[in-house]
Design a protein around this motif. Sequence first.
Motif, PDB file in Angstrom:
ATOM      1  N   GLU A 243       0.801  -1.221   0.000  1.00 24.82           N
ATOM      2  CA  GLU A 243       0.000   0.000   0.000  1.00 24.82           C
ATOM      3  C   GLU A 243       0.835   1.274   0.000  1.00 24.82           C
ATOM      4  O   GLU A 243       0.276   2.373   0.023  1.00 24.82           O
ATOM      5  N   GLY A 244       2.154   1.134   0.004  1.00 25.83           N
ATOM      6  CA  GLY A 244       2.991   2.332   0.018  1.00 25.83           C
ATOM      7  C   GLY A 244       4.426   1.993   0.329  1.00 25.83           C
ATOM      8  O   GLY A 244       4.815   0.814   0.376  1.00 25.83           O
ATOM      9  N   GLN A 245       5.224   3.030   0.552  1.00 25.90           N
ATOM     10  CA  GLN A 245       6.636   2.810   0.839  1.00 25.90           C
ATOM     11  C   GLN A 245       7.152   3.855   1.816  1.00 25.90           C
ATOM     12  O   GLN A 245       6.602   4.958   1.928  1.00 25.90           O
ATOM     13  N   ILE A 246       8.225   3.484   2.516  1.00 23.54           N
ATOM     14  CA  ILE A 246       8.904   4.366   3.459  1.00 23.54           C
ATOM     15  C   ILE A 246      10.328   4.556   2.965  1.00 23.54           C
ATOM     16  O   ILE A 246      11.009   3.587   2.615  1.00 23.54           O
ATOM     17  N   THR A 247      10.789   5.809   2.941  1.00 24.26           N
ATOM     18  CA  THR A 247      12.142   6.101   2.478  1.00 24.26           C
ATOM     19  C   THR A 247      12.883   6.927   3.522  1.00 24.26           C
ATOM     20  O   THR A 247      12.351   7.918   4.033  1.00 24.26           O
ATOM     21  N   LEU A 248      14.101   6.496   3.855  1.00 23.80           N
ATOM     22  CA  LEU A 248      14.985   7.251   4.745  1.00 23.80           C
ATOM     23  C   LEU A 248      16.141   7.793   3.911  1.00 23.80           C
ATOM     24  O   LEU A 248      16.838   7.023   3.238  1.00 23.80           O
ATOM     25  N   ASP A 249      16.355   9.085   3.965  1.00 19.71           N
ATOM     26  CA  ASP A 249      17.407   9.674   3.126  1.00 19.71           C
ATOM     27  C   ASP A 249      18.768   9.677   3.803  1.00 19.71           C
ATOM     28  O   ASP A 249      19.797   9.794   3.138  1.00 19.71           O
ATOM     29  N   LYS A 250      18.806   9.534   5.119  1.00 19.72           N
ATOM     30  CA  LYS A 250      20.065   9.459   5.878  1.00 19.72           C
ATOM     31  C   LYS A 250      19.890   8.371   6.935  1.00 19.72           C
ATOM     32  O   LYS A 250      19.807   8.649   8.130  1.00 19.72           O
ATOM     33  N   ALA A 251      19.889   7.147   6.458  1.00 21.24           N
ATOM     34  CA  ALA A 251      19.448   6.037   7.303  1.00 21.24           C
ATOM     35  C   ALA A 251      20.433   5.644   8.386  1.00 21.24           C
ATOM     36  O   ALA A 251      20.025   5.165   9.448  1.00 21.24           O
ATOM     37  N   PHE A 252      21.738   5.817   8.148  1.00 24.82           N
ATOM     38  CA  PHE A 252      22.702   5.203   9.045  1.00 24.82           C
ATOM     39  C   PHE A 252      23.602   6.167   9.801  1.00 24.82           C
ATOM     40  O   PHE A 252      23.892   5.941  10.965  1.00 24.82           O
ATOM     41  N   ASP A 253      24.038   7.230   9.171  1.00 24.30           N
ATOM     42  CA  ASP A 253      25.051   8.060   9.821  1.00 24.30           C
ATOM     43  C   ASP A 253      24.883   9.538   9.496  1.00 24.30           C
ATOM     44  O   ASP A 253      25.753  10.144   8.850  1.00 24.30           O
ATOM     45  N   PRO A 254      23.789  10.143   9.947  1.00 24.80           N
ATOM     46  CA  PRO A 254      23.674  11.594   9.763  1.00 24.80           C
ATOM     47  C   PRO A 254      24.832  12.305  10.464  1.00 24.80           C
ATOM     48  O   PRO A 254      25.248  11.910  11.553  1.00 24.80           O
ATOM     49  N   ASP A 255      25.354  13.332   9.827  1.00 28.56           N
ATOM     50  CA  ASP A 255      26.408  14.111  10.455  1.00 28.56           C
ATOM     51  C   ASP A 255      25.856  14.841  11.682  1.00 28.56           C
ATOM     52  O   ASP A 255      24.645  15.050  11.805  1.00 28.56           O
ATOM     53  N   PRO A 256      26.734  15.240  12.615  1.00 30.80           N
ATOM     54  CA  PRO A 256      26.259  15.978  13.786  1.00 30.80           C
ATOM     55  C   PRO A 256      25.437  17.204  13.375  1.00 30.80           C
ATOM     56  O   PRO A 256      25.866  18.007  12.548  1.00 30.80           O
ATOM     57  N   GLY A 257      24.250  17.320  13.918  1.00 31.25           N
ATOM     58  CA  GLY A 257      23.365  18.431  13.601  1.00 31.25           C
ATOM     59  C   GLY A 257      22.554  18.254  12.342  1.00 31.25           C
ATOM     60  O   GLY A 257      21.690  19.089  12.028  1.00 31.25           O
ATOM     61  N   GLU A 258      22.803  17.202  11.594  1.00 33.00           N
ATOM     62  CA  GLU A 258      22.093  16.973  10.337  1.00 33.00           C
ATOM     63  C   GLU A 258      20.722  16.348  10.600  1.00 33.00           C
ATOM     64  O   GLU A 258      20.571  15.490  11.464  1.00 33.00           O
ATOM     65  N   ILE A 259      19.734  16.790   9.838  1.00 31.38           N
ATOM     66  CA  ILE A 259      18.371  16.293   9.985  1.00 31.38           C
ATOM     67  C   ILE A 259      18.154  15.110   9.047  1.00 31.38           C
ATOM     68  O   ILE A 259      18.517  15.152   7.873  1.00 31.38           O
ATOM     69  N   ALA A 260      17.563  14.047   9.578  1.00 30.98           N
ATOM     70  CA  ALA A 260      17.202  12.880   8.776  1.00 30.98           C
ATOM     71  C   ALA A 260      15.722  12.980   8.421  1.00 30.98           C
ATOM     72  O   ALA A 260      14.899  13.371   9.254  1.00 30.98           O
ATOM     73  N   ARG A 261      15.381  12.631   7.195  1.00 32.34           N
ATOM     74  CA  ARG A 261      13.987  12.724   6.738  1.00 32.34           C
ATOM     75  C   ARG A 261      13.413  11.326   6.493  1.00 32.34           C
ATOM     76  O   ARG A 261      14.012  10.507   5.806  1.00 32.34           O
ATOM     77  N   VAL A 262      12.239  11.093   7.071  1.00 32.96           N
ATOM     78  CA  VAL A 262      11.464   9.879   6.835  1.00 32.96           C
ATOM     79  C   VAL A 262      10.273  10.270   5.963  1.00 32.96           C
ATOM     80  O   VAL A 262       9.467  11.123   6.355  1.00 32.96           O
ATOM     81  N   THR A 263      10.156   9.658   4.792  1.00 32.44           N
ATOM     82  CA  THR A 263       9.062   9.972   3.867  1.00 32.44           C
ATOM     83  C   THR A 263       8.190   8.736   3.667  1.00 32.44           C
ATOM     84  O   THR A 263       8.699   7.657   3.350  1.00 32.44           O
ATOM     85  N   VAL A 264       6.884   8.918   3.845  1.00 28.17           N
ATOM     86  CA  VAL A 264       5.917   7.846   3.611  1.00 28.17           C
ATOM     87  C   VAL A 264       5.104   8.228   2.377  1.00 28.17           C
ATOM     88  O   VAL A 264       4.464   9.286   2.345  1.00 28.17           O
ATOM     89  N   SER A 265       5.140   7.378   1.362  1.00 28.55           N
ATOM     90  CA  SER A 265       4.402   7.618   0.115  1.00 28.55           C
ATOM     91  C   SER A 265       3.392   6.494  -0.064  1.00 28.55           C
ATOM     92  O   SER A 265       3.770   5.316  -0.125  1.00 28.55           O
ATOM     93  N   LEU A 266       2.113   6.843  -0.152  1.00 28.08           N
ATOM     94  CA  LEU A 266       1.057   5.846  -0.253  1.00 28.08           C
ATOM     95  C   LEU A 266       0.566   5.708  -1.693  1.00 28.08           C
ATOM     96  O   LEU A 266       0.725   6.617  -2.514  1.00 28.08           O
TER      97      LEU A 266
END
Length: 341
Positions: A243-266
Motif C-alpha cells: 500500500e505504500g513505501q517508506i524512504t529514509l534519506d540518511k538512514a545510518f550516519d547523519p552528520d552531527p546536527g544533520e536532519i534525517a527525513r522519513v518519507t511515507v508515500s502511499l
Amino acid sequence: MSAVRWGVLTTARIAQGRFLPSMERARNAVASAISSPNGKAAEVAEHFGIPAAYGSHEELLADPNIEAVYLPFPNSLHADWIVAAAEAGKDILCEKPLVATTHDYRRVVEACERNGVNLMEAFMYRFHPQHQKVREFIDSGRIGELVSLHARFHFPMDRSNGEVRLQPGMDGGALNDVGCYAVDIMNMVMGRAPESVYGKGTSRTDPVETTVAAILDYGDVVGTLDCGFEGQRTHTFQVIGTEGQITLDKAFDPDPGEIARVTVSLRDGRTESFDIGEDQFKTEIERFSAWVRNSGPELIHRDLTEQNLAVRLALQESLATGLPRAVNPVHTAEHHLLQEQ
C-alpha cells in the motif's frame, strides 16, 4: 545516579570525531581515561578534558576507576581486546562489526559471561528515532504487507597509506565496513535473518572487495543491498509494501546536527515527510551507560549480533564461490534479548 566512568582505547578517528564529542553531551557518562601506544593519548586527553592518559591499553584496563570501555579498533583486533577488557572486568561497547568468525564470537561471549560484564556491538544508527518511526508505520499497517527492503551505504574511501580496511587479513572490505549496516537494518525490520543470500563483490585496485551488491531472501520478502568505498556518500533505506513505501534519506550516519527525513508515500498519492534530528552516538552512550548501572550482565541486542554475523558469513561464502548460500545460525545457546528501554 552517578555517571559511568568510561575509558576509550585508541585515539581512532571515530573516537575523536564522533564518540568523544557526543560523550561530552551525555547525561550519565564521562570520559575518564584514554589510551594509545602511538603517543597521542595525552594530546587527545587535553583536548577533551579527559583526566587520565595512558601509553598502553593494558594500563587503562588495569585502572580500577574505569567501569566501561569503548573499543574502536580495526576489525581484526576486536576479539582479542574484548577478551582482555572482559578479563579486566570492564563493560564493553565495541565498534561494529563485533567479530568476523564464529570462533571469535564464541570466544568473546564466553569471556564476557565468565567475567560477568555487558557487551554491545556499536551500531549507533539503531538509536536514532527515525527507526522507531519506521517501526510504527510498519506495525500500524500503513504501507500494507511488506514486499521488499533496499539498503545502500557508499562513501569515497581515503586511500592513504596504512588504511586497514583495504588490507587483506584485517577483516575489512566493503561488506564488513558498511554492508553490515544494510544487513543489520533489514534483519531488524524483519525480526529474523534471511533464509539465503547471493552476493557479488568487486574491486578495481584493492585486494579486498570495495563494492558489494547482494540479495537477501527472507522468503515472502526480498532484500537488496549495495555498498562500497567508491561512490559519493549516500546511506539510504527503503521499505516497500503493498500500500505504500517508506524512504529514509540518511538512514545510518547523519552528520552531527544533520536532519534525517522519513518519507511515507502511499499508493493513493498521499505523501508525508518527518524531519528528525538526534545525536545517535550520545543516545547510544546514554543507553549503554544505563544498562551498565541497571542491568546485565548481558550481550545486548544479541539476536541482531548473531543474525548479522550469520548473514555476513554466508555472503562471504557467496562472494568467494559466486553461488547462493544458506544462512546458518552461528550460536544456539539459550539467551534473553535485552530490549531497548
